[in-house]
Design a protein around this motif. Structure first.
Motif, mmCIF file in Angstrom:
data_model
loop_
_atom_site.group_PDB
_atom_site.id
_atom_site.type_symbol
_atom_site.label_atom_id
_atom_site.label_comp_id
_atom_site.label_asym_id
_atom_site.label_seq_id
_atom_site.Cartn_x
_atom_site.Cartn_y
_atom_site.Cartn_z
ATOM 1 N N PHE A 204 -43.280 -31.068 -8.681
ATOM 2 C CA PHE A 204 -43.304 -31.216 -9.923
ATOM 3 C C PHE A 204 -41.928 -31.329 -10.815
ATOM 4 C CE2 PHE A 204 -43.235 -26.886 -9.131
ATOM 5 C CZ PHE A 204 -42.282 -26.461 -9.809
ATOM 6 N N CYS A 205 -41.048 -31.488 -10.115
ATOM 7 C CA CYS A 205 -39.485 -31.252 -10.600
ATOM 8 C C CYS A 205 -38.931 -32.580 -10.499
ATOM 9 C CB CYS A 205 -38.663 -30.123 -9.813
ATOM 10 S SG CYS A 205 -37.032 -29.921 -10.720
ATOM 11 N N ALA A 206 -38.431 -33.132 -11.781
ATOM 12 C CA ALA A 206 -37.704 -34.276 -11.987
ATOM 13 C C ALA A 206 -36.102 -33.946 -11.825
ATOM 14 C CB ALA A 206 -38.042 -35.146 -13.217
ATOM 15 N N PHE A 207 -35.798 -32.863 -12.020
ATOM 16 C CA PHE A 207 -34.219 -32.517 -12.487
ATOM 17 C C PHE A 207 -33.645 -32.271 -11.267
ATOM 18 C CE2 PHE A 207 -31.699 -28.379 -12.476
ATOM 19 C CZ PHE A 207 -30.599 -28.966 -13.317
ATOM 20 N N ARG A 208 -34.368 -31.703 -10.050
ATOM 21 C CA ARG A 208 -33.547 -31.689 -8.944
ATOM 22 C C ARG A 208 -32.986 -32.825 -8.293
ATOM 23 N NH1 ARG A 208 -34.697 -33.389 -4.189
ATOM 24 N NH2 ARG A 208 -33.791 -31.615 -3.005
ATOM 25 N N SER A 209 -31.595 -32.518 -7.464
ATOM 26 C CA SER A 209 -31.039 -33.767 -6.572
ATOM 27 C C SER A 209 -30.881 -33.155 -5.234
ATOM 28 C CB SER A 209 -29.774 -33.846 -7.350
ATOM 29 O OG SER A 209 -29.054 -34.601 -6.560
ATOM 30 N N ASP A 210 -30.787 -34.173 -4.193
ATOM 31 C CA ASP A 210 -30.399 -33.969 -2.861
ATOM 32 C C ASP A 210 -28.898 -33.895 -2.902
ATOM 33 O OD1 ASP A 210 -32.855 -34.067 -1.547
ATOM 34 O OD2 ASP A 210 -32.808 -36.186 -1.488
ATOM 35 N N ARG B 140 -50.468 -36.559 -18.350
ATOM 36 C CA ARG B 140 -49.832 -35.558 -19.282
ATOM 37 C C ARG B 140 -50.923 -34.870 -19.824
ATOM 38 N NH1 ARG B 140 -45.950 -34.276 -23.871
ATOM 39 N NH2 ARG B 140 -47.216 -32.375 -23.331
ATOM 40 N N PRO B 141 -50.651 -33.215 -19.667
ATOM 41 C CA PRO B 141 -51.773 -32.675 -20.238
ATOM 42 C C PRO B 141 -52.010 -33.103 -21.788
ATOM 43 C CG PRO B 141 -50.167 -31.364 -19.520
ATOM 44 C CD PRO B 141 -49.693 -32.455 -19.095
ATOM 45 N N PHE C 140 -47.330 -29.568 -18.128
ATOM 46 C CA PHE C 140 -46.644 -30.515 -17.116
ATOM 47 C C PHE C 140 -46.079 -31.995 -17.698
ATOM 48 C CE2 PHE C 140 -47.282 -33.635 -13.395
ATOM 49 C CZ PHE C 140 -46.238 -33.382 -12.894
ATOM 50 N N HIS C 141 -45.050 -32.228 -17.280
ATOM 51 C CA HIS C 141 -44.385 -33.661 -17.696
ATOM 52 C C HIS C 141 -44.367 -34.320 -16.360
ATOM 53 C CE1 HIS C 141 -43.001 -33.443 -21.897
ATOM 54 N NE2 HIS C 141 -43.451 -32.005 -21.746
ATOM 55 N N PRO C 142 -45.186 -35.303 -16.199
ATOM 56 C CA PRO C 142 -45.122 -36.082 -14.774
ATOM 57 C C PRO C 142 -44.024 -37.095 -14.483
ATOM 58 C CG PRO C 142 -47.123 -36.917 -16.285
ATOM 59 C CD PRO C 142 -46.174 -35.771 -16.845
ATOM 60 N N ALA C 143 -43.201 -37.538 -15.479
ATOM 61 C CA ALA C 143 -42.531 -38.733 -15.180
ATOM 62 C C ALA C 143 -41.141 -38.459 -14.315
ATOM 63 C CB ALA C 143 -41.654 -39.401 -16.477
#
Ligand code: V47
Length: 381
Positions: free
Chosen positions: A74-80, A266-267, A254-257
């Motif tokens: 669910f996370c868009a923030f993380r990076s490898d 989106r809910p 939850f924000h899916p983008a």
């Protein structure tokens, strides 16, 4: 007929101040139970606890790194580690954020980030020390239970030892992130490897026993069902019965983008309001319910003040987690804007610090503030 009877039973319980059951909670999620009725009941509880006061604070966020060993879907923030999007903030950048916060009257810095593959435990402790020594009045609400669990692994220490190190470095409280959905049927599918429900709850239990206040959250509107949400709320309620250490519950939409679940919608606003109201009704022992405007949008956050919420979070600066996931809300609100939203909703705005103590500001110098050491009148449950 059954609808009216069941809702009547629930209404009787709420009016009598009795606790709602698992079945009651599940019933309230039925689409044929009118949202406005649930909202009215939640508003009754909210007014009983807080009158017409609605809280906000002046705060900023700091995400020292987005590089993360976990791959929560669910996370868009993380990076490898080797992704060009990845970053790690320097001491200078972190101190600059502290300076900017204090210059702008912030009482709180909310610090969470990735679990970096190469950063040592000492870096995370040092970061709090750095900020606390330079800006001792800035409350550091830092590290989710998932991060504390990672630090246990990095430092080969117990959660209690980690928390004691962090308190010594300047930790003021724990934010509520990382809870997601506790039920293993869902948790295994959205964040398989990170701290499980019992670990998350145990870290908050330990924090409460050390005298720290903490927050709690639930990430809803993805693959979970109502049964998982009610299970989640009741696990939080049970821990709160034991320790009393949770201050506020924040349902997170939850924000899916840009996430691994981008195919999901989106809910809806209806689910947002229903979840806020049901949370207020089920969590009879947690003083505050926060409508986090960054995630809900200002319009729904404002309406939420009539559906059980009594807190809009803060003015907020530098929010990344939701904006990376497609949130179109502003980067921050001014105090005037947040107070206007609250007044339009028929409530009285009260600036609070992280521990819900009213904040008083010098009318001639905004940056000069003090807190009342009196207990906040309406916040005990
Ligand atoms: O743990 C991550 C959630 C949380 C997404 O304690 C997402 O006062 C929706 O916990 N869509 C972090 N949600 C934010 C958080 C928080 C926020 C405001 C106040 C407080 C507090 C805590 O955000 C994560 C996760 O549950 N999250 N990605 C997403 N795409």
């Amino acid at each position: 007929m059954a609808v009216a009877t069941d809702l009547k039973l629930i209404r009787d319980k709420v009016e009598a101040g009795e606790r709602l059951s698992f079945e009651d909670g599940l019933y309230l999620y039925r689409p044929d139970v009118p949202l406005q009725e649930i909202g009215q009941l939640a508003n009754l509880v909210r007014q009983r606890l807080h009158g017409n006061v609605a809280y906000y604070n002046i705060n900023t966020h700091l995400n020292p790194t987005n590089v993360c060993v976990y791959r929560c879907t669910f996370c868009a923030f993380r990076s490898d580690l080797r992704d060009p999007k990845g970053y790690v903030m320097s001491d200078e950048q972190i101190l600059e954020r502290g300076r900017e916060a204090v210059e702008n009257g912030c009482t709180e810095m909310h610090i969470v980030g990735g679990l970096h593959h190469q950063k040592k435990y000492e870096w995370y402790v040092h970061l709090l020390e750095l900020l606390h020594q330079a800006y001792p009045r800035l409350h550091l609400k830092a590290w989710t239970a998932v991060e504390i669990n990672w630090f246990e692994f990095l430092a080969r220490k117990t959660a209690r030892e980690v928390l004691l190190d962090m308190i010594q470095a300047g930790l003021g409280s724990l934010p509520g992130g990382g809870a997601e959905i506790f039920h293993p049927q869902v948790r295994h599918r959205i964040c398989e490897h990170k701290a499980d429900a019992s670990k998350w709850l145990d870290i908050h239990r330990t924090a409460h026993r050390l005298g720290l206040k903490t927050n709690c959250t639930m990430l809803y509107g993805h693959i979970e069902e109502p049964v998982h949400r009610i299970d989640h709320l009741l696990r939080l309620r049970r821990l709160q019965d034991e320790t009393g250490g949770f201050q506020t519950f924040i349902p997170l939409a939850f924000h899916p983008a840009n996430t691994g679940l981008a195919h999901l919608p989106r809910p809806s606003a209806l689910l947002d309001l229903r979840t806020l109201a049901i949370s207020r009704l089920m969590l009879d022992n947690i003083p505050h319910i926060k409508a986090y405007w960054v995630m809900l949008g200002v319009d729904i956050a404002q309406v939420a003040l009539a559906y059980g919420a009594d807190d809009l979070d803060g003015t907020v600066r530098h929010e990344l987690i939701y904006h990376d996931a497609g949130a179109t809300t502003p980067q921050m609100l001014s105090v005037e804007e947040i107070c206007r939203l609250i007044r339009e909703a028929g409530c009285e705005p009260v600036e609070r610090d992280t521990l819900y103590r009213p904040v008083y500001r010098d009318p001639n110098d905004f940056r000069n503030w003090s807190v009342s050491t009196d207990a906040v009148a309406c916040s005990s449950v």
